[in-house]
Scaffold this motif. Sequence first.
Motif, short mmCIF file in Angstrom:
data_model
loop_
_atom_site.label_atom_id
_atom_site.label_comp_id
_atom_site.label_asym_id
_atom_site.label_seq_id
_atom_site.Cartn_x
_atom_site.Cartn_y
_atom_site.Cartn_z
N VAL A 1 90.64 70.38 48.12
CA VAL A 1 90.88 69.34 46.94
C VAL A 1 91.08 68.02 46.86
CG1 VAL A 1 92.38 69.54 45.46
CG2 VAL A 1 92.10 71.67 46.56
N ALA A 2 91.64 67.40 47.99
CA ALA A 2 91.64 66.03 47.99
C ALA A 2 89.42 65.29 48.38
CB ALA A 2 91.87 65.68 49.84
N MET A 3 88.67 65.98 48.27
CA MET A 3 87.61 65.76 48.62
C MET A 3 87.17 65.31 47.36
SD MET A 3 85.46 66.92 52.00
CE MET A 3 84.21 66.81 51.96
N ALA A 4 87.29 66.54 46.33
CA ALA A 4 86.95 66.49 45.08
C ALA A 4 87.45 65.86 44.36
CB ALA A 4 87.62 67.85 44.47
N ARG A 5 88.91 65.18 44.42
CA ARG A 5 89.90 64.27 43.84
C ARG A 5 88.44 63.00 44.87
NH1 ARG A 5 95.45 66.50 44.50
NH2 ARG A 5 95.32 67.82 42.68
N ALA A 6 88.26 62.48 45.53
CA ALA A 6 87.89 61.47 46.07
C ALA A 6 87.17 61.15 45.92
CB ALA A 6 88.46 61.44 47.52
N LYS A 7 86.13 62.05 45.49
CA LYS A 7 84.69 62.36 45.23
C LYS A 7 83.97 61.60 46.23
CE LYS A 7 84.97 60.43 40.57
NZ LYS A 7 84.42 58.90 39.72
N CYS A 8 84.61 62.68 47.68
CA CYS A 8 83.70 61.98 48.94
C CYS A 8 82.50 63.86 48.93
CB CYS A 8 85.23 62.54 49.95
SG CYS A 8 84.07 62.29 51.52
N ALA A 9 81.56 62.99 49.18
CA ALA A 9 80.82 64.22 49.53
C ALA A 9 80.62 65.09 50.77
CB ALA A 9 78.94 63.82 49.30
N ALA A 10 80.73 66.85 50.66
CA ALA A 10 80.57 67.36 51.79
C ALA A 10 79.10 67.58 52.45
CB ALA A 10 80.83 68.29 51.20
N VAL A 11 78.49 67.02 53.41
CA VAL A 11 77.34 67.33 54.07
C VAL A 11 77.30 68.77 54.46
CG1 VAL A 11 75.10 66.00 54.76
CG2 VAL A 11 77.05 64.49 53.76
N LEU A 12 76.74 70.05 54.14
CA LEU A 12 76.67 70.89 54.59
C LEU A 12 75.28 71.18 56.08
CD1 LEU A 12 78.79 73.10 51.80
CD2 LEU A 12 79.39 71.35 53.57
N LEU A 13 75.75 71.39 56.93
CA LEU A 13 74.68 71.87 57.06
C LEU A 13 74.21 72.67 58.05
CD1 LEU A 13 75.72 68.83 59.92
CD2 LEU A 13 74.64 69.02 57.88
N PRO A 14 73.42 73.62 56.80
CA PRO A 14 73.20 75.31 57.28
C PRO A 14 72.73 75.55 58.99
CG PRO A 14 71.94 74.89 55.65
CD PRO A 14 73.15 73.73 56.37
N THR A 15 71.48 74.65 59.50
CA THR A 15 70.81 74.78 60.68
C THR A 15 71.77 74.79 61.38
OG1 THR A 15 70.49 73.20 60.60
CG2 THR A 15 68.79 74.04 60.23
N THR A 16 72.82 74.03 61.62
CA THR A 16 74.24 74.13 62.96
C THR A 16 74.64 75.53 62.86
OG1 THR A 16 74.17 71.85 62.28
CG2 THR A 16 76.32 72.90 63.76
N ALA A 17 75.86 75.61 61.73
CA ALA A 17 76.11 77.34 61.66
C ALA A 17 75.21 78.17 61.79
CB ALA A 17 76.44 77.31 60.47
N TYR A 18 73.60 78.10 61.60
CA TYR A 18 72.98 79.84 62.26
C TYR A 18 72.66 79.41 63.38
CZ TYR A 18 68.86 81.01 62.40
OH TYR A 18 67.24 82.10 63.33
N LEU B 1 82.14 74.18 45.63
CA LEU B 1 81.11 74.54 44.82
C LEU B 1 82.10 74.31 42.73
CD1 LEU B 1 77.94 75.64 45.16
CD2 LEU B 1 78.06 73.30 44.89
N GLU B 2 82.93 75.35 43.37
CA GLU B 2 84.11 75.45 42.56
C GLU B 2 84.94 74.78 42.49
OE1 GLU B 2 84.67 79.25 44.02
OE2 GLU B 2 82.55 80.10 43.50
N GLU B 3 85.93 73.72 43.38
CA GLU B 3 86.44 72.90 43.02
C GLU B 3 86.36 71.94 42.88
OE1 GLU B 3 89.78 73.25 43.49
OE2 GLU B 3 89.80 75.47 44.34
N GLY B 4 84.76 71.52 42.52
CA GLY B 4 84.36 70.57 42.23
C GLY B 4 84.03 69.52 43.52
N VAL B 5 83.73 69.83 44.48
CA VAL B 5 83.89 69.00 45.59
C VAL B 5 81.96 68.81 45.71
CG1 VAL B 5 82.90 68.63 47.74
CG2 VAL B 5 85.01 69.64 46.90
N ILE B 6 81.14 67.29 46.03
CA ILE B 6 79.95 67.14 45.72
C ILE B 6 79.04 67.84 46.80
CG2 ILE B 6 78.46 64.83 45.42
CD1 ILE B 6 80.72 63.50 44.20
N VAL B 7 78.32 68.59 46.70
CA VAL B 7 78.12 69.37 48.01
C VAL B 7 76.75 68.48 48.27
CG1 VAL B 7 77.27 71.58 48.43
CG2 VAL B 7 79.60 71.29 47.84
N ALA B 8 76.12 68.00 49.53
CA ALA B 8 74.88 67.90 49.76
C ALA B 8 74.86 68.75 50.97
CB ALA B 8 74.78 66.38 50.13
N LEU B 9 73.22 68.41 51.46
CA LEU B 9 73.08 69.02 52.44
C LEU B 9 71.82 68.04 53.25
CD1 LEU B 9 71.06 72.55 51.26
CD2 LEU B 9 73.21 72.35 52.60
N GLY B 10 72.22 68.62 54.86
CA GLY B 10 71.22 67.42 55.79
C GLY B 10 70.72 69.07 56.97
#
Length: 435
Positions: free
Chosen positions: A293-310, A323-332
């Motif tokens: 919620v805090a990231m969505a309000r602050a317009k702080c992007a979430a850089v998600l790394l599916p390779t790392t989790a994999y 996405l549903e909470e309005g976070v700006i979701v990016a990928l790396g």
Amino acid sequence: MAGRYRLLLESAQQLVLVCGRGEEYLRREAAGSPAVLRDASLVVGLDGCIKAVGQADVIRNQFLGASFDKIIDCSGKCVLPGLVDAHTHPVWAGDRVQEFAMKLAGASYMEIHQAGGGIHFTVEHTRKATEEELFNTFKQRLERMCRAGTTLVECKSGYGLNLETELKMLRVIERAKQSLDIGISSTYCGAHSVPRGKTATEATDDIINNHLPKLKELKLSGEIHVNNIDVFCEKGVFDLESTRRILQAGKDIGLQINFHGDELHPMKSAELGAELGARAISHLEEVSDEGIVAMARAKCAAVLLPTTAYMLRLKQPQARKMLEEGVIVALGSDFNPNAYCFSMPMVMHLACVNMKMSMNEALAAATINAAYALGKSDTHGSIEPGKQGDLLIINASRWEHLIYQFGGHEALIDYVIVKGKVIYQNERCGTMSSY
């Protein structure tokens, strides 16, 4: 509009704008429906910026009598924005292929780290490598990223952990910025791990009192231009208070905050990043609901790394909730010796399959939102007049093939273009361009 222009792409079956109204980012529903034109053309000027985008017949009439350095017939093909990789560690020596077997046998990231592997293994080899050796391997890695469609990449230091080697890595990145066509956003990541023989507090003091003042000095002299500051905020590495001190000190000398957080343990990194005005936070496998919620309000992007989790068999980041909470979701890609993947198309595929993102959301996350995470969405991440002419042409009738096909981008991508200049051309399209 007579005159001379750098590039004309004609009659694309699909021209994927991603967005067309000057948006800084796309979130919620907007990320789910990229703007697509059919039978469309675009023009890039001599300055490397897009001059016009529209229906093929309209562009043909608009530029009647104009000359072009290069014309590419895109009939039956798709044109997309160049991909943006928002998180990589591409400057290092000494691979860690032996650790992959340890991981497969059940060793955790921190167990390998504590056994003398992991970051410290790479630090030892990177310290010994010459600047020229590091540059040559870095250039080869960038070329592979480029061939997979990446035209803008974030590149971190962080395998030095002392001032001398961190500066060596940053000089290598600066040299690539100046001499190669691919776009680079550089990140100082001296707080990637606590150096052997130091406590986290001692390492923090060293970074604040010695590393950052030197970076400021080199920026003022024009020798090195760093864009972002990063810290690995993690249990057993840099705690929340050390992270706060380093990030604030970096922000004070003009660096964007873009750091590792909430990866292996919940650290309240997301809440800290939102408080400090971070541009982006990466990983977030263990982020709290309050942090989202805090990231969505602050317009702080979430850089998600599916390779790392994999590769580390971690739980997947909560992309759907973000996405549903309005976070700006990016990928790396998180390309590094521990997660060896150059390909953003494969990253997007994993994001869809393992993190339950739609293909539209994954495309936005690897273009406009990844550009936003680097503070570059005013110039990169979509196909719009005035933006840099960074483009992909794929040999498919629908753009979704870029994600649908898992691997094999070598046969799918015909051209990679930066500033209207072809920097990679598939062999079947003629003589391959040199990089």
